[in-house]
Design an enzyme around this catalytic site. Structure first.
Site, PDB file in Angstrom:
ATOM      1  N   HIS A  17       0.869  -1.198   0.000  1.00 31.85           N
ATOM      2  CA  HIS A  17       0.000   0.000   0.000  1.00 31.85           C
ATOM      3  C   HIS A  17       0.892   1.230   0.000  1.00 31.85           C
ATOM      4  O   HIS A  17       1.302   1.717   1.055  1.00 31.85           O
ATOM      5  CB  HIS A  17      -0.924  -0.032   1.226  1.00 31.85           C
ATOM      6  CG  HIS A  17      -1.959   1.057   1.242  1.00 31.85           C
ATOM      7  ND1 HIS A  17      -3.186   0.884   1.858  1.00 31.85           N
ATOM      8  CD2 HIS A  17      -1.955   2.322   0.755  1.00 31.85           C
ATOM      9  CE1 HIS A  17      -3.890   2.004   1.734  1.00 31.85           C
ATOM     10  NE2 HIS A  17      -3.157   2.898   1.087  1.00 31.85           N
ATOM     11  N   HIS A  19       1.297   4.871  -2.338  1.00 32.40           N
ATOM     12  CA  HIS A  19       0.947   5.767  -3.449  1.00 32.40           C
ATOM     13  C   HIS A  19       2.244   6.432  -3.882  1.00 32.40           C
ATOM     14  O   HIS A  19       2.835   7.185  -3.103  1.00 32.40           O
ATOM     15  CB  HIS A  19      -0.059   6.823  -2.996  1.00 32.40           C
ATOM     16  CG  HIS A  19      -1.324   6.235  -2.434  1.00 32.40           C
ATOM     17  ND1 HIS A  19      -2.465   6.095  -3.179  1.00 32.40           N
ATOM     18  CD2 HIS A  19      -1.612   5.727  -1.205  1.00 32.40           C
ATOM     19  CE1 HIS A  19      -3.410   5.544  -2.438  1.00 32.40           C
ATOM     20  NE2 HIS A  19      -2.927   5.305  -1.230  1.00 32.40           N
ATOM     21  N   HIS A 197      -9.548   1.011  -1.450  1.00 30.83           N
ATOM     22  CA  HIS A 197      -9.505   1.618  -0.117  1.00 30.83           C
ATOM     23  C   HIS A 197     -10.922   1.518   0.460  1.00 30.83           C
ATOM     24  O   HIS A 197     -11.889   1.905  -0.206  1.00 30.83           O
ATOM     25  CB  HIS A 197      -9.127   3.093  -0.197  1.00 30.83           C
ATOM     26  CG  HIS A 197      -7.675   3.358  -0.425  1.00 30.83           C
ATOM     27  ND1 HIS A 197      -6.975   2.831  -1.469  1.00 30.83           N
ATOM     28  CD2 HIS A 197      -6.784   4.115   0.288  1.00 30.83           C
ATOM     29  CE1 HIS A 197      -5.717   3.254  -1.400  1.00 30.83           C
ATOM     30  NE2 HIS A 197      -5.568   4.036  -0.348  1.00 30.83           N
ATOM     31  N   GLU A 200     -11.246   3.275   5.853  1.00 30.65           N
ATOM     32  CA  GLU A 200     -10.246   4.195   6.420  1.00 30.65           C
ATOM     33  C   GLU A 200     -11.025   5.260   7.200  1.00 30.65           C
ATOM     34  O   GLU A 200     -10.898   5.352   8.418  1.00 30.65           O
ATOM     35  CB  GLU A 200      -9.403   4.825   5.309  1.00 30.65           C
ATOM     36  CG  GLU A 200      -8.343   5.801   5.804  1.00 30.65           C
ATOM     37  CD  GLU A 200      -7.600   6.517   4.650  1.00 30.65           C
ATOM     38  OE1 GLU A 200      -8.138   6.566   3.529  1.00 30.65           O
ATOM     39  OE2 GLU A 200      -6.502   7.051   4.900  1.00 30.65           O
ATOM     40  N   ASP A 278       1.735   3.987   2.920  1.00 34.37           N
ATOM     41  CA  ASP A 278       0.706   4.832   2.298  1.00 34.37           C
ATOM     42  C   ASP A 278       1.332   5.989   1.506  1.00 34.37           C
ATOM     43  O   ASP A 278       1.452   5.889   0.285  1.00 34.37           O
ATOM     44  CB  ASP A 278      -0.278   5.356   3.353  1.00 34.37           C
ATOM     45  CG  ASP A 278      -1.674   5.604   2.806  1.00 34.37           C
ATOM     46  OD1 ASP A 278      -1.915   5.315   1.636  1.00 34.37           O
ATOM     47  OD2 ASP A 278      -2.543   6.071   3.575  1.00 34.37           O
ATOM     48  N   ASP A 279       1.674   7.074   2.195  1.00 35.38           N
ATOM     49  CA  ASP A 279       2.267   8.257   1.545  1.00 35.38           C
ATOM     50  C   ASP A 279       3.445   8.723   2.400  1.00 35.38           C
ATOM     51  O   ASP A 279       3.336   9.712   3.137  1.00 35.38           O
ATOM     52  CB  ASP A 279       1.214   9.370   1.448  1.00 35.38           C
ATOM     53  CG  ASP A 279       0.007   8.930   0.641  1.00 35.38           C
ATOM     54  OD1 ASP A 279       0.084   8.936  -0.596  1.00 35.38           O
ATOM     55  OD2 ASP A 279      -1.002   8.552   1.266  1.00 35.38           O
TER      56      ASP A 279
HETATM   57  N1  HPA Z   1      -6.667   7.356   1.290  1.00 35.86           N
HETATM   58  C1  HPA Z   1      -7.311   7.704   0.189  1.00 35.86           C
HETATM   59  N2  HPA Z   1      -6.696   8.216  -0.878  1.00 35.86           N
HETATM   60  C2  HPA Z   1      -5.378   8.358  -0.837  1.00 35.86           C
HETATM   61  C3  HPA Z   1      -4.662   8.015   0.284  1.00 35.86           C
HETATM   62  C4  HPA Z   1      -5.333   7.472   1.411  1.00 35.86           C
HETATM   63  O1  HPA Z   1      -4.782   7.124   2.454  1.00 35.86           O
HETATM   64  N3  HPA Z   1      -3.364   8.292   0.008  1.00 35.86           N
HETATM   65  C5  HPA Z   1      -3.312   8.768  -1.245  1.00 35.86           C
HETATM   66  N4  HPA Z   1      -4.541   8.827  -1.762  1.00 35.86           N
HETATM   67 ZN    ZN Z   2      -3.753   4.757   0.550  1.00 36.15          ZN
END
Ligand code: HPA
Ligand code: ZN
Length: 337
Positions: A17, A19, A197, A200, A278-279
């Site tokens: 996971h 991006h 996703h 969350e 994630d990021d």
């Molecule tokens: N959630 C949804 N969209 C996203 C995320 C996330 O954590 N990171 C980058 N785009």
């Molecule tokens: Zn994500």
């Protein structure tokens, strides 16, 4: 006995996971802005970092889409990918399944080919120079409509053999998985794997929809599934992989404290959880940092860590023959350390 941090860094692991646009460090953002003659609304790298205080997902997405605006050429995407792979290779990561958001770039006027060609060449370089393998996942932006997702899937047709899966990201609340039921059906017909996703910020119903309406192979995040015992039973019974992102959850206020993070509870409930970043440029830590901070906050034992490492490969889209040597490497490492 090695310390937990040393043990974690050396443990063979995969990231499922990530991006790639979320691995854009402020330093590279400035370099690309200069290269592409783009003026950033920030005076310095420090000012960019200071802006990374988020109270929810949308707060983050606004600044994340703005940051991605410096990516203009194939070379930019190549450089972005290689920078990420170098960082994560040092974390003991052997395989990555990375997301990209083509609509973020085509909506700015870039041809579809620019992002994907640059990323694929960065992925090839990572395999050759670092030995890190990877697969690419095309994400649809869920705040955009079904027609836009279909147009994106069509634009990807020449690249089908180089894509592993489609995914669904961006603003979750108000954009349930069912909005993309027909697009996912079309992606499945093209032989692609499916992830989304869900859970969350969105409710357990969105996780049910991802499973039953979209038919996903993996759930990205899934935190809020724990609110529904029947859903937990379903996820555990089907060994559904959850790609959990602890530092992201902390930065986006999905949890208030890493000590309150549900990852340990997920494992104890028999859920097939994995740890991911994630990021990482926005959330304060790459893959190993997520593992190290989570292990410390939740007192994860070596057995939990080995389970998480195994889950990261068995939950991947590698073939069983490709997964087997990674599992053997994890077991050998655990015995030796
Ligand atoms: N959630 C949804 N969209 C996203 C995320 C996330 O954590 N990171 C980058 N785009
Ligand atoms: Zn994500």
């Amino acid at each position: 006995m090695t310390t937990d941090a040393q043990f974690i860094r050396g443990l063979p692991k995969a990231e499922l996971h990530l991006h790639i646009e979320g691995s854009l460090e402020p330093e590279l953002m400035f370099e690309l802005a200069r290269r592409n003659r783009i003026t950033l609304p920030f005076a310095s790298v420090e000012a960019v970092r200071a802006a990374y205080a988020f109270s929810n997902l949308q707060d983050f997405l606004d600044i994340y889409y703005q940051g991605a605006g410096v990516l203009m050429t194939e070379q930019d995407f190549h450089d972005l990918a290689v920078a990420y792979f170098r960082r994560v290779a040092a974390d003991g990561c052997r395989h990555v399944e990375l997301f990209f958001d083509p609509q973020t770039h085509t909506d700015r006027g870039l041809p579809f080919s620019v992002a994907i060609d640059g990323l694929l060449s960065g992925m090839a370089e990572a395999k050759d120079s670092l030995g890190v393998t990877s697969k690419l996942i095309l994400c649809f932006l869920r705040h955009l409509d079904e027609d836009a997702a279909f147009a994106t899937l069509k634009a990807a047709d020449p690249y089908l053999s180089q894509l592993a899966a489609v995914g669904l990201d961006s603003s979750e609340l108000g954009h349930p998985p069912s909005k993309f039921a027909r697009v996912y059906q079309a992606a499945r017909a093209r032989g692609l794997k499916l992830v989304a996703h869900a859970g969350e910020e969105g409710p357990p119903e969105y996780v049910w929809e991802a499973l039953d309406v979209l038919g996903v192979d993996r759930i990205d995040h899934g935190n809020r599934a724990l609110e529904d015992p029947d859903l937990v039973t379903r996820l555990a019974g089907s060994a559904m992989t959850l790609t959990v992102c602890p530092l992201s959850n902390l930065k986006l206020c999905v949890v208030n404290d890493l000590k309150a993070h549900p990852l340990k509870r997920m494992l104890d409930l028999g859920l097939k959880a994995t740890i991911n970043s994630d990021d990482p440029a926005y959330f304060g830590g790459y893959l190993a940092e997520n593992w190290i901070q989570t292990a410390a906050a939740l007192n994860l034992g070596r057995e939990d860590l080995v389970t998480l490492a195994r889950n990261s490969f068995t939950g991947s889209f590698l073939t069983p023959a490709e997964i087997a040597p990674h599992l053997a490497a994890i077991d050998a490492y655990a015995v030796a350390n």
